[in-house]
Scaffold this motif. Structure first.
Motif, PDB file in Angstrom:
ATOM      1  N   SER A  27      50.570 -30.376  -8.476  1.00 23.63           N
ATOM      2  CA  SER A  27      49.871 -31.476  -9.150  1.00 23.63           C
ATOM      3  C   SER A  27      48.504 -31.043  -9.660  1.00 23.63           C
ATOM      4  O   SER A  27      47.959 -31.658 -10.576  1.00 23.63           O
ATOM      5  CB  SER A  27      49.702 -32.649  -8.189  1.00 23.63           C
ATOM      6  N   ASN A  29      48.615 -30.426  -2.820  1.00 25.71           N
ATOM      7  CA  ASN A  29      49.773 -30.396  -3.719  1.00 25.71           C
ATOM      8  C   ASN A  29      49.525 -29.347  -4.787  1.00 25.71           C
ATOM      9  O   ASN A  29      48.812 -29.600  -5.762  1.00 25.71           O
ATOM     10  CB  ASN A  29      50.012 -31.779  -4.340  1.00 25.71           C
ATOM     11  N   THR A  30      50.120 -28.193  -4.612  1.00 24.80           N
ATOM     12  CA  THR A  30      49.862 -27.072  -5.516  1.00 24.80           C
ATOM     13  C   THR A  30      50.238 -27.404  -6.942  1.00 24.80           C
ATOM     14  O   THR A  30      49.519 -27.072  -7.893  1.00 24.80           O
ATOM     15  CB  THR A  30      50.660 -25.833  -5.053  1.00 24.80           C
TER      16      THR A  30
END
Length: 339
Positions: free
Chosen positions: A100, A97-98
């Motif tokens: 997060s 998840n880039t």
């Protein structure tokens, strides 16, 4: 039974191990690129290789546990992060998840271990966030997908983020933009390890251009615009230029081949290719010089003339900027790989 005579020769050269990181929820394209480049059987390279081909290991935090992939299927990695840390080249194709900011602590630790051992560390697309989280991009130029470039810079201010290029080769750490740029970087790795002839052969099987320079723009406005008569002219001029690289080439010459005005040609060429005509010509001349440098025939001066550079000094200047080495050093490194 009497003694058996055994002839002991030199030990076989070790295979260069490539490890790629897989995770739950991944998009499969970039992983598939790495698998096809480094794990596919390559009978087309018979007689071309001076060193063994690569051995690939797909690694995960928990080996043996199925990992869901985008598209409704799963992948099971049979190797753990200890084997990733022990590989010669380590590739991270993305992070889960880039936005997060979550990066596996086990992955960052394995990356640091591999780097300290002297491994080559590579990222594709958002995989740069994992390299940055491990501290491997501090003080270095790096790239990622243009969509994530601002976020990478904000989150890791010590990184010199370049959002405009296909890939950055910083020696032991290499980063690339998204998706197709991963193919360019993988071909660049092959070119660095085995020379241009082998890389071109792999590219031919991939059905992709054999060489796109890392500094080429990763995002081109209206790249999928309808092809009109002017665009056909641009394509015609590019093919003509490839057939006449040794000749003096200028914008005016290329525009005439396209049957366009200089001004119109510049506009259409840049919109189509994301770079200027003369920068593209330089890139093609450098690509054409690589197999010549790998051959023992011809001096650097003769090769410069053969691919269209006005002097050996100009050739060395542009070659150094593109390849980060000199023509002579390239020949010294890769000349032995010619079959």
């Amino acid at each position: 039974m009497g003694p058996v005579a055994v002839t002991i020769g030199p030990p076989p050269e070790p295979v260069h191990t490539v490890a790629v990181y897989a995770f739950d929820g991944m998009a499969p394209f970039e992983l598939g690129v790495v698998v096809e480049v480094f794990a596919l059987a390559r009978p087309e390279l018979t007689g071309l290789l001076a060193a063994p081909w690569y051995g690939l290991k797909v690694c995960a935090d928990r080996p043996g546990v199925p990992l869901r992939a985008v598209g409704g299927f799963s992948v099971t990695a049979h190797h753990g992060l200890d084997e990733l840390a022990a590989a010669d080249t380590v590739i991270v194709v993305a992070v889960p998840n880039t936005f997060s900011g979550e990066v596996s602590p086990g992955l960052t630790a394995a990356l640091r271990t591999a780097h300290e051992r002297g491994a080559r560390i590579v990222s594709i697309c958002s995989g740069a966030f994992a390299l940055a989280a491990a501290g491997l991009l501090d003080g270095r130029e790096a790239t990622t997908h243009w969509r994530y470039a601002d976020l990478l810079q904000q989150r890791y201010p010590a990184v010199q983020v370049n959002p405009d290029v296909l890939y950055v080769d910083d020696g032991d750490v290499l980063t690339s933009a998204g998706s197709a740029a991963g193919i360019d970087l993988c071909l660049h790795l092959i070119r660095s390890d085995h020379g241009a002839k082998v890389a071109n052969t792999v590219a031919r099987r991939f059905v992709v251009p054999p060489h796109r320079a890392g500094g080429q723009a990763q995002f081109i406005e209206a790249a999928v615009a309808p092809v009109d008569e002017d665009d056909d002219g641009v394509a015609r001029s590019m093919q003509w230029a490839l057939d006449h690289l040794a000749e003096p080439l200028t914008v005016a010459v290329l525009a005439r081949a396209a049957r366009m005005s200089d001004r119109s040609y510049l506009r259409h060429f840049t919109a189509r290719n994301g770079t200027s005509p003369m920068r593209w010509v330089i890139t093609q001349r450098i690509a054409a010089s690589l197999p010549l440098l790998e051959s023992p025939d011809g001096t650097v001066e003769e090769i410069a003339a053969a691919v269209g550079f006005e002097s050996a000094a100009t050739f060395r200047h542009h070659f150094g900027r593109a390849m980060r080495t000199s023509p002579t050093a390239y020949r010294r490194t890769f000349g032995h790989s010619v079959a």
